[in-house]
Motif scaffolding. Structure first.
Motif, PDB file in Angstrom:
ATOM      1  N   LEU A 164       0.838  -1.210   0.000  1.00  0.00           N
ATOM      2  CA  LEU A 164       0.000   0.000   0.000  1.00  0.00           C
ATOM      3  C   LEU A 164       0.869   1.255   0.000  1.00  0.00           C
ATOM      4  CD1 LEU A 164      -2.789  -0.970   2.566  1.00  0.00           C
ATOM      5  CD2 LEU A 164      -3.236  -0.043   0.266  1.00  0.00           C
ATOM      6  N   ARG A 165       0.460   2.249  -0.773  1.00  0.00           N
ATOM      7  CA  ARG A 165       1.133   3.546  -0.760  1.00  0.00           C
ATOM      8  C   ARG A 165       0.476   4.480   0.249  1.00  0.00           C
ATOM      9  NH1 ARG A 165       5.419   4.205  -4.329  1.00  0.00           N
ATOM     10  NH2 ARG A 165       5.927   2.031  -4.776  1.00  0.00           N
ATOM     11  N   ALA A 166      -0.809   4.265   0.437  1.00  0.00           N
ATOM     12  CA  ALA A 166      -1.548   5.084   1.395  1.00  0.00           C
ATOM     13  C   ALA A 166      -2.849   4.381   1.713  1.00  0.00           C
ATOM     14  CB  ALA A 166      -1.840   6.463   0.822  1.00  0.00           C
ATOM     15  N   ALA A 182       0.257   8.005   4.605  1.00  0.00           N
ATOM     16  CA  ALA A 182       1.041   7.565   3.446  1.00  0.00           C
ATOM     17  C   ALA A 182       2.205   6.693   3.933  1.00  0.00           C
ATOM     18  CB  ALA A 182       1.543   8.777   2.665  1.00  0.00           C
ATOM     19  N   GLY A 183       2.060   6.129   5.149  1.00  0.00           N
ATOM     20  CA  GLY A 183       3.073   5.224   5.684  1.00  0.00           C
ATOM     21  C   GLY A 183       3.720   5.783   6.939  1.00  0.00           C
ATOM     22  N   PHE A 292      -6.826  -0.651   7.344  1.00  0.00           N
ATOM     23  CA  PHE A 292      -6.688  -0.399   8.786  1.00  0.00           C
ATOM     24  C   PHE A 292      -5.358  -0.940   9.318  1.00  0.00           C
ATOM     25  CE2 PHE A 292     -11.213   0.795   9.109  1.00  0.00           C
ATOM     26  CZ  PHE A 292     -11.006   1.979   9.800  1.00  0.00           C
ATOM     27  N   ALA A 293      -4.908  -2.080   8.793  1.00  0.00           N
ATOM     28  CA  ALA A 293      -3.616  -2.621   9.239  1.00  0.00           C
ATOM     29  C   ALA A 293      -2.501  -1.625   8.932  1.00  0.00           C
ATOM     30  CB  ALA A 293      -3.346  -3.955   8.552  1.00  0.00           C
ATOM     31  N   PHE A 294      -2.559  -1.048   7.751  1.00  0.00           N
ATOM     32  CA  PHE A 294      -1.543  -0.063   7.320  1.00  0.00           C
ATOM     33  C   PHE A 294      -1.545   1.155   8.251  1.00  0.00           C
ATOM     34  CE2 PHE A 294      -0.226   3.462   4.523  1.00  0.00           C
ATOM     35  CZ  PHE A 294       0.935   2.951   3.965  1.00  0.00           C
ATOM     36  N   ILE A 295      -2.727   1.644   8.559  1.00  0.00           N
ATOM     37  CA  ILE A 295      -2.847   2.830   9.420  1.00  0.00           C
ATOM     38  C   ILE A 295      -2.401   2.514  10.851  1.00  0.00           C
ATOM     39  CG2 ILE A 295      -4.564   4.369  10.501  1.00  0.00           C
ATOM     40  CD1 ILE A 295      -6.051   4.221   7.750  1.00  0.00           C
ATOM     41  N   PHE A 296      -2.831   1.364  11.370  1.00  0.00           N
ATOM     42  CA  PHE A 296      -2.458   1.020  12.755  1.00  0.00           C
ATOM     43  C   PHE A 296      -0.951   0.834  12.885  1.00  0.00           C
ATOM     44  CE2 PHE A 296      -5.989   0.229  15.824  1.00  0.00           C
ATOM     45  CZ  PHE A 296      -6.978   0.852  15.068  1.00  0.00           C
ATOM     46  N   GLU A 297      -0.343   0.198  11.914  1.00  0.00           N
ATOM     47  CA  GLU A 297       1.117   0.033  12.006  1.00  0.00           C
ATOM     48  C   GLU A 297       1.815   1.396  11.940  1.00  0.00           C
ATOM     49  OE1 GLU A 297       3.100  -2.912   9.742  1.00  0.00           O
ATOM     50  OE2 GLU A 297       1.816  -4.550  10.477  1.00  0.00           O
ATOM     51  N   ALA A 298       1.318   2.265  11.064  1.00  0.00           N
ATOM     52  CA  ALA A 298       1.942   3.593  10.944  1.00  0.00           C
ATOM     53  C   ALA A 298       1.763   4.406  12.225  1.00  0.00           C
ATOM     54  CB  ALA A 298       1.352   4.349   9.754  1.00  0.00           C
ATOM     55  N   ALA A 299       0.747   4.043  13.014  1.00  0.00           N
ATOM     56  CA  ALA A 299       0.491   4.759  14.282  1.00  0.00           C
ATOM     57  C   ALA A 299       1.115   4.038  15.474  1.00  0.00           C
ATOM     58  CB  ALA A 299      -1.013   4.907  14.489  1.00  0.00           C
TER      59      ALA A 299
END
Ligand code: AHG
Ligand code: MN
Ligand code: MN
Length: 342
Positions: A164-166, A182-183, A292-299
């Motif tokens: 994912l890019r964003a 965006a990561g 959501f996985a992408f956002i949670f990891e970035a947070a």
């Protein structure tokens, strides 16, 4: 009288989503403006959907269309309206070569040289539409893999979440918020819609999920269908004990956007595990779990199917489902510990 209230952070006042994205992309060498433009389009579509959601009971958009979607679920008028709005706006915008939507049986390919692929759950929380409870939109953005001289194909869409890019989501709640990342390098940022002006303004800069919290979010009505390890985990959360502080409190809205948004802000854990009825889990990998996985990891949080990192799951089909456990890193690890015992 003493008060703990403070005025809004003057550092964020007046920063629009547009200005913020442009500023972030300026930090990204080689950014061409296509990605920024796609985010603007998603933001515009979200505002259009929001305006309908706000008048839902008055505008005749509540209730069912009479159709059943590819997921076997009854389609609601707002599902269809949101789907058409997002797809029409991004198709016209010319930055995507393909859109995979929860509401469409097949990928919608867009002729032209669009560099991006969009995966979208246009309207999340269908069961809450008619009850004036928070609903939302969830999206993921990938770079196209196929040569832009030819047509896009399924390989462009079936990319793992790690590519994912964003990703982002919109909550149509008491206020409307758009959260995107965006990561990890760029962080997770939240914007609140000022409905009087029609602009999303930065309200939550650099969101980080708390490391520890004692809230769980799960549809416990599925208890009889759960594996024993899931029941044991819930039993454990409800017992008194230390580190994490137990018993946990329960919060479950039934709209993933609302449950995940609260979990991101307050910490704790959201889970939709597999059960005897939903053997692969209920939530969809491409449209719900991966963004959501992408956002949670970035947070600073984690996302797992109980054994694997969600972002590492290779998608095999468009509407693939997965168990999903999202939250503070320690809380997700607790679920995995119980799952490993079975
Ligand atoms: P959708 O409305 O896009 O089909 O998604 C519904 C999902 C998700 O929002 C939520 O987490 C889950 O369904 C709730 O399921 P239960 O009603 O089984 O708890
Ligand atoms: Mn959904
Ligand atoms: Mn949906």
């Amino acid at each position: 009288m003493q008060t703990s209230w403070r005025p809004p952070d003057s550092g964020t006042v007046g920063i629009t989503l547009e200005a913020h994205v442009a500023q972030q992309m300026a930090m990204s060498p080689g950014a061409s403006g296509h990605f920024t433009s796609l985010l603007y389009q998603l933001c515009l579509a979200a505002k259009l959907v929001d305006s309908r959601v706000r008048q839902a009971g008055l505008a005749g958009v509540l209730g069912y269309t009479g159709d059943v979607n590819v997921q076997g679920e009854r389609v609601q008028k707002l599902d269809e309206l949101a789907n058409e709005t997002f797809i029409t706006v991004v198709k016209r915008g010319g930055k995507v070569c393909a859109v995979a939507s929860e509401e469409l049986e097949e990928v919608a390919y867009v002729p032209g040289a669009g560099r991006y692929v969009l995966t979208i759950d246009p309207l999340d929380g269908s069961s809450n539409i008619d009850c004036n409870v928070s609903i939302g939109t969830i999206f993921g953005i990938y770079r196209r893999l196929s040569d832009s001289a030819g047509p896009a194909d399924l390989g462009d869409v079936l990319q793992p979440g790690s590519a994912l890019r964003a990703a982002g989501y919109v909550v149509y709640g008491p206020s409307t918020m758009l959260v995107y990342s965006a990561g990890a390098k760029f962080g997770v940022h939240g914007f609140t819609l000022d409905p009087t002006i029609g602009e999303f303004f930065l309200s939550h800069r650099d969101m980080r999920i708390p490391d520890h919290a004692s809230t769980y979010s799960v549809n416990e009505g599925n208890w009889v269908r759960w594996e024993q390890s899931t029941r044991d985990w819930i039993d454990w959360l409800k017992q008194e004990g230390e580190g994490p502080k137990r018993p946990f409190g329960a919060r479950y809205v039934g709209s993933l956007v609302a449950d995940a948004h609260r979990t991101l802000l307050k910490g704790g854990v959201f889970a939709y595990p597999a059960d005897q009825k939903a053997k692969e889990g209920k939530l969809r990998l491409l449209y719900e779990a991966n963004p959501f996985a992408f956002i949670f990891e970035a947070a600073g949080g984690r996302a797992s199917d109980g054994r694997r990192r969600i972002l590492d799951i290779p998608p095999e089909k468009l509407h693939q489902r997965t168990p999903l456990v999202l939250g503070s890193a320690d809380c997700v690890a607790d679920f995995e510990r119980f799952a490993a015992k079975k």
